[in-house]
Write a protein that holds these residues in place. Structure first.
Motif, PDB file in Angstrom:
ATOM      1  N   UNK A 171       3.841  47.699  41.627  1.00 43.82           N
ATOM      2  CA  UNK A 171       4.576  47.011  41.769  1.00 43.82           C
ATOM      3  C   UNK A 171       4.953  48.526  42.969  1.00 43.82           C
ATOM      4  N   UNK A 172       4.354  49.270  43.256  1.00 42.03           N
ATOM      5  CA  UNK A 172       4.759  50.693  43.942  1.00 42.03           C
ATOM      6  C   UNK A 172       6.385  50.626  44.491  1.00 42.03           C
ATOM      7  N   UNK A 173       6.332  49.249  45.727  1.00 41.55           N
ATOM      8  CA  UNK A 173       7.661  49.435  46.424  1.00 41.55           C
ATOM      9  C   UNK A 173       8.816  49.475  45.469  1.00 41.55           C
ATOM     10  N   UNK A 174       8.487  48.515  44.946  1.00 43.11           N
ATOM     11  CA  UNK A 174       9.893  48.596  43.432  1.00 43.11           C
ATOM     12  C   UNK A 174      10.654  49.204  42.669  1.00 43.11           C
ATOM     13  N   UNK A 175       8.758  50.062  42.017  1.00 37.84           N
ATOM     14  CA  UNK A 175       9.387  50.905  41.090  1.00 37.84           C
ATOM     15  C   UNK A 175       9.747  52.517  42.011  1.00 37.84           C
ATOM     16  N   UNK A 176       9.258  52.387  43.440  1.00 40.60           N
ATOM     17  CA  UNK A 176       9.742  53.136  43.662  1.00 40.60           C
ATOM     18  C   UNK A 176      11.457  53.506  43.780  1.00 40.60           C
ATOM     19  N   UNK A 177      11.980  51.599  44.471  1.00 40.21           N
ATOM     20  CA  UNK A 177      13.663  51.598  44.505  1.00 40.21           C
ATOM     21  C   UNK A 177      13.686  51.574  43.224  1.00 40.21           C
ATOM     22  N   UNK A 178      13.766  51.630  41.940  1.00 42.13           N
ATOM     23  CA  UNK A 178      14.494  51.628  40.844  1.00 42.13           C
ATOM     24  C   UNK A 178      14.533  52.942  40.684  1.00 42.13           C
ATOM     25  N   UNK A 179      13.007  53.702  41.163  1.00 38.96           N
ATOM     26  CA  UNK A 179      12.952  55.416  40.721  1.00 38.96           C
ATOM     27  C   UNK A 179      14.466  55.793  41.340  1.00 38.96           C
ATOM     28  N   UNK A 180      15.202  55.116  42.773  1.00 39.35           N
ATOM     29  CA  UNK A 180      16.007  55.468  43.424  1.00 39.35           C
ATOM     30  C   UNK A 180      17.271  55.478  42.561  1.00 39.35           C
ATOM     31  N   UNK A 181      17.377  54.089  41.637  1.00 38.63           N
ATOM     32  CA  UNK A 181      18.482  54.136  41.212  1.00 38.63           C
ATOM     33  C   UNK A 181      18.897  54.381  40.151  1.00 38.63           C
ATOM     34  N   UNK A 182      17.620  54.650  39.250  1.00 37.99           N
ATOM     35  CA  UNK A 182      17.940  56.081  38.202  1.00 37.99           C
ATOM     36  C   UNK A 182      18.488  57.425  38.197  1.00 37.99           C
ATOM     37  N   UNK A 183      17.713  57.504  39.663  1.00 34.06           N
ATOM     38  CA  UNK A 183      18.074  58.826  40.029  1.00 34.06           C
ATOM     39  C   UNK A 183      19.540  59.043  40.607  1.00 34.06           C
ATOM     40  N   UNK A 184      20.718  58.232  41.230  1.00 26.74           N
ATOM     41  CA  UNK A 184      21.624  58.488  41.983  1.00 26.74           C
ATOM     42  C   UNK A 184      22.370  57.731  40.868  1.00 26.74           C
ATOM     43  N   UNK A 185      22.089  57.274  39.565  1.00 32.04           N
ATOM     44  CA  UNK A 185      22.784  56.431  39.022  1.00 32.04           C
ATOM     45  C   UNK A 185      23.106  58.326  37.801  1.00 32.04           C
ATOM     46  N   UNK A 186      21.662  58.627  37.168  1.00 30.59           N
ATOM     47  CA  UNK A 186      21.379  60.345  36.707  1.00 30.59           C
ATOM     48  C   UNK A 186      22.770  61.408  37.553  1.00 30.59           C
ATOM     49  N   UNK A 187      22.661  61.071  38.682  1.00 33.37           N
ATOM     50  CA  UNK A 187      23.649  61.958  39.670  1.00 33.37           C
ATOM     51  C   UNK A 187      25.304  61.866  39.208  1.00 33.37           C
ATOM     52  N   UNK A 188      25.467  60.707  39.570  1.00 32.66           N
ATOM     53  CA  UNK A 188      26.887  60.604  39.401  1.00 32.66           C
ATOM     54  C   UNK A 188      27.340  60.481  37.938  1.00 32.66           C
ATOM     55  N   UNK A 189      26.973  60.273  37.569  1.00 31.30           N
ATOM     56  CA  UNK A 189      27.059  60.265  35.620  1.00 31.30           C
ATOM     57  C   UNK A 189      27.096  61.844  35.418  1.00 31.30           C
ATOM     58  N   UNK A 190      26.572  63.002  35.704  1.00 34.24           N
ATOM     59  CA  UNK A 190      26.799  64.200  35.809  1.00 34.24           C
ATOM     60  C   UNK A 190      27.871  64.686  36.588  1.00 34.24           C
ATOM     61  N   UNK A 191      28.336  64.049  38.078  1.00 33.09           N
ATOM     62  CA  UNK A 191      28.912  64.660  38.952  1.00 33.09           C
ATOM     63  C   UNK A 191      30.987  64.157  38.525  1.00 33.09           C
TER      64      UNK A 191
END
Length: 240
Positions: A98-118
């Motif tokens: 399910x590559x589309x959902x995998x890409x979507x979740x990867x973006x969620x995790x990436x944004x999550x880490x950015x906000x956690x760091x910030x």
């Protein structure tokens, strides 16, 4: 052997992405370019060589210190790289079909880490990043929506409106950035899973900070970065 090499490559790619997310999370909130100046020691401003930029390995070789001035490097750097490496590997192996959902979740995790760091560094959730996160979630939900898309939209609007009123008309110490973030999380999860996420976020924050307050390490008025706990609750609710 080939599969093992592929998994190692995926893991290392995730670690590299984690390193880049650290740059975004530490620079964007203070309005610095993510391109210039090049990565450098924040103490002596020594420009890092390519060998000093290798995720995790460079931290271990340098024993957690700058090669030039011996200033300690934050442990958050290798932790973010390590986490993103394993997150990338998990998403790749789980959502390969399910590559589309995998890409979507990867973006969620990436944004999550950015906000956690910030939030951890500056207690800021920049509006420009929040807008991009909203756009990512909204477009993702247009494509992937187990329920009607209106369910997610009304959930997001409902959560945002509720916490906006709480922010403006009560003494609850919630930040404006948290209000926007909770609205986007409700757009992502829907209202029922968002309640679960908020419950886990609140309980984990209490478990972490209450003992610290009792030990008087920090005062009761000390502002707590809540974004790390919001995303912890979000990931738990999404998995459930």
């Amino acid at each position: 052997m080939l599969i093992g090499s592929l998994f190692l490559l995926v893991w290392f790619t995730g670690c590299c992405l984690g390193s880049f997310l650290m740059v975004i999370g530490t620079r964007v909130p203070i309005h610095q370019s993510i391109v210039f100046p090049r990565s450098h020691c924040t103490n002596c401003h020594h420009t890092l060589s390519i060998f000093e930029l290798i995720p995790i390995l460079s931290y271990l070789i340098q024993k957690g210190r700058c090669h030039d001035c011996q200033q300690k490097i934050s442990i958050l750097y290798p932790l973010v790289e390590l986490f993103m490496g394993f997150a990338f590997l998990f998403i790749f192996s789980t959502y390969l079909s399910f590559p589309v959902e995998g890409l979507f979740i990867t973006g969620i995790v990436a944004f999550g880490l950015i906000f956690i760091i910030s939030d951890s560094y500056y207690q800021l959730l920049p509006n420009e990043l929040m807008s991009l996160f909203f756009l990512w979630v909204f477009l993702g939900r247009l494509v992937i929506h187990p329920y009607l898309i209106s369910f997610y939209i009304f959930s997001g609007l409902g959560f945002f409106s509720f916490f906006y009123l709480v922010y403006h008309f009560s003494s609850t110490p919630i930040g404006g950035g948290d209000v926007k973030l909770l609205g986007i999380i409700a757009l992502l999860l829907g209202y029922h899973s968002s309640i679960v996420a908020l419950l886990f976020a609140s309980m984990s924050a209490i478990l972490v900070y209450l003992p610290i307050m009792f030990n008087k390490t920090i005062s009761y008025n000390y502002p707590i970065p809540f974004a790390p706990f919001i995303f912890l609750g979000t990931f738990i609710a999404y998995c459930l």
